[in-house]
Design a protein around this motif. Sequence first.
Motif, PDB file in Angstrom:
ATOM      1  N   ALA A  19      54.349  18.888  29.653  1.00 40.92           N
ATOM      2  CA  ALA A  19      54.920  20.105  30.214  1.00 40.92           C
ATOM      3  C   ALA A  19      53.779  21.094  30.424  1.00 40.92           C
ATOM      4  CB  ALA A  19      55.961  20.705  29.272  1.00 40.92           C
ATOM      5  N   SER A  20      53.880  21.880  31.480  1.00 41.47           N
ATOM      6  CA  SER A  20      52.869  22.915  31.703  1.00 41.47           C
ATOM      7  C   SER A  20      53.538  24.184  32.204  1.00 41.47           C
ATOM      8  CB  SER A  20      51.794  22.446  32.683  1.00 41.47           C
ATOM      9  OG  SER A  20      52.301  22.331  33.982  1.00 41.47           O
ATOM     10  N   ILE A  21      52.997  25.296  31.735  1.00 42.55           N
ATOM     11  CA  ILE A  21      53.467  26.612  32.157  1.00 42.55           C
ATOM     12  C   ILE A  21      52.527  27.102  33.245  1.00 42.55           C
ATOM     13  CG2 ILE A  21      53.751  29.013  31.449  1.00 42.55           C
ATOM     14  CD1 ILE A  21      55.884  27.328  30.284  1.00 42.55           C
ATOM     15  N   GLY A  22      53.089  27.469  34.380  1.00 43.26           N
ATOM     16  CA  GLY A  22      52.293  27.973  35.487  1.00 43.26           C
ATOM     17  C   GLY A  22      52.316  29.484  35.538  1.00 43.26           C
ATOM     18  N   GLY A  23      52.198  29.999  36.722  1.00 47.75           N
ATOM     19  CA  GLY A  23      52.148  31.435  36.912  1.00 47.75           C
ATOM     20  C   GLY A  23      53.483  32.125  36.666  1.00 47.75           C
ATOM     21  N   ALA A  24      53.410  33.415  36.491  1.00 44.09           N
ATOM     22  CA  ALA A  24      54.604  34.240  36.318  1.00 44.09           C
ATOM     23  C   ALA A  24      54.603  35.313  37.399  1.00 44.09           C
ATOM     24  CB  ALA A  24      54.611  34.877  34.936  1.00 44.09           C
ATOM     25  N   GLU A  25      55.770  35.550  37.968  1.00 45.00           N
ATOM     26  CA  GLU A  25      55.916  36.570  39.000  1.00 45.00           C
ATOM     27  C   GLU A  25      57.015  37.531  38.588  1.00 45.00           C
ATOM     28  OE1 GLU A  25      56.642  34.902  42.809  1.00 45.00           O
ATOM     29  OE2 GLU A  25      54.913  33.580  42.727  1.00 45.00           O
ATOM     30  N   GLY A  26      56.794  38.776  38.849  1.00 48.50           N
ATOM     31  CA  GLY A  26      57.792  39.777  38.500  1.00 48.50           C
ATOM     32  C   GLY A  26      58.150  40.641  39.683  1.00 48.50           C
ATOM     33  N   SER A  27      59.343  41.186  39.621  1.00 50.17           N
ATOM     34  CA  SER A  27      59.761  42.130  40.649  1.00 50.17           C
ATOM     35  C   SER A  27      60.587  43.233  39.994  1.00 50.17           C
ATOM     36  CB  SER A  27      60.558  41.430  41.752  1.00 50.17           C
ATOM     37  OG  SER A  27      61.701  40.809  41.217  1.00 50.17           O
ATOM     38  N   ASP A  28      60.414  44.410  40.508  1.00 49.98           N
ATOM     39  CA  ASP A  28      61.095  45.581  39.983  1.00 49.98           C
ATOM     40  C   ASP A  28      62.473  45.679  40.607  1.00 49.98           C
ATOM     41  OD1 ASP A  28      61.666  48.016  38.809  1.00 49.98           O
ATOM     42  OD2 ASP A  28      60.528  49.167  40.281  1.00 49.98           O
ATOM     43  N   TRP A  29      63.499  45.817  39.787  1.00 46.57           N
ATOM     44  CA  TRP A  29      64.846  46.039  40.304  1.00 46.57           C
ATOM     45  C   TRP A  29      65.432  47.318  39.730  1.00 46.57           C
ATOM     46  CZ3 TRP A  29      68.303  46.311  36.374  1.00 46.57           C
ATOM     47  CH2 TRP A  29      68.068  45.570  35.230  1.00 46.57           C
ATOM     48  N   GLY A  30      64.571  48.181  39.227  1.00 44.17           N
ATOM     49  CA  GLY A  30      65.031  49.429  38.632  1.00 44.17           C
ATOM     50  C   GLY A  30      65.704  50.335  39.656  1.00 44.17           C
ATOM     51  N   THR A  31      66.520  51.219  39.125  1.00 49.51           N
ATOM     52  CA  THR A  31      67.202  52.205  39.952  1.00 49.51           C
ATOM     53  C   THR A  31      66.708  53.590  39.567  1.00 49.51           C
ATOM     54  OG1 THR A  31      69.029  52.451  38.392  1.00 49.51           O
ATOM     55  CG2 THR A  31      69.245  50.740  40.071  1.00 49.51           C
ATOM     56  N   LYS A  32      67.282  54.586  40.181  1.00 45.41           N
ATOM     57  CA  LYS A  32      66.857  55.953  39.921  1.00 45.41           C
ATOM     58  C   LYS A  32      67.027  56.337  38.444  1.00 45.41           C
ATOM     59  CE  LYS A  32      69.167  58.867  42.266  1.00 45.41           C
ATOM     60  NZ  LYS A  32      69.804  59.881  43.106  1.00 45.41           N
TER      61      LYS A  32
END
Length: 72
Positions: A42-55
Amino acid sequence: MSSAEAAVRARALGVLADDAVLAGLVHGVFDGVPARASAPYASIGGAEGSDWGTKDAAGREVRVMLALVGVG
């Protein structure tokens, strides 16, 4: 990679590496694609994030790539 992505990626790697059942099924859990490893692993690759915050609420989604390499 932000600190959130790095933290989730490190935690995923740690949890998988400490899993006794998984350890009995694979030759190892690796940080990225290993240079020399025989399947299965098993191998762990990259991580991607995105902001879904509101006001009025903060939020972030983090996705981590996990590869399970088998034989045959």
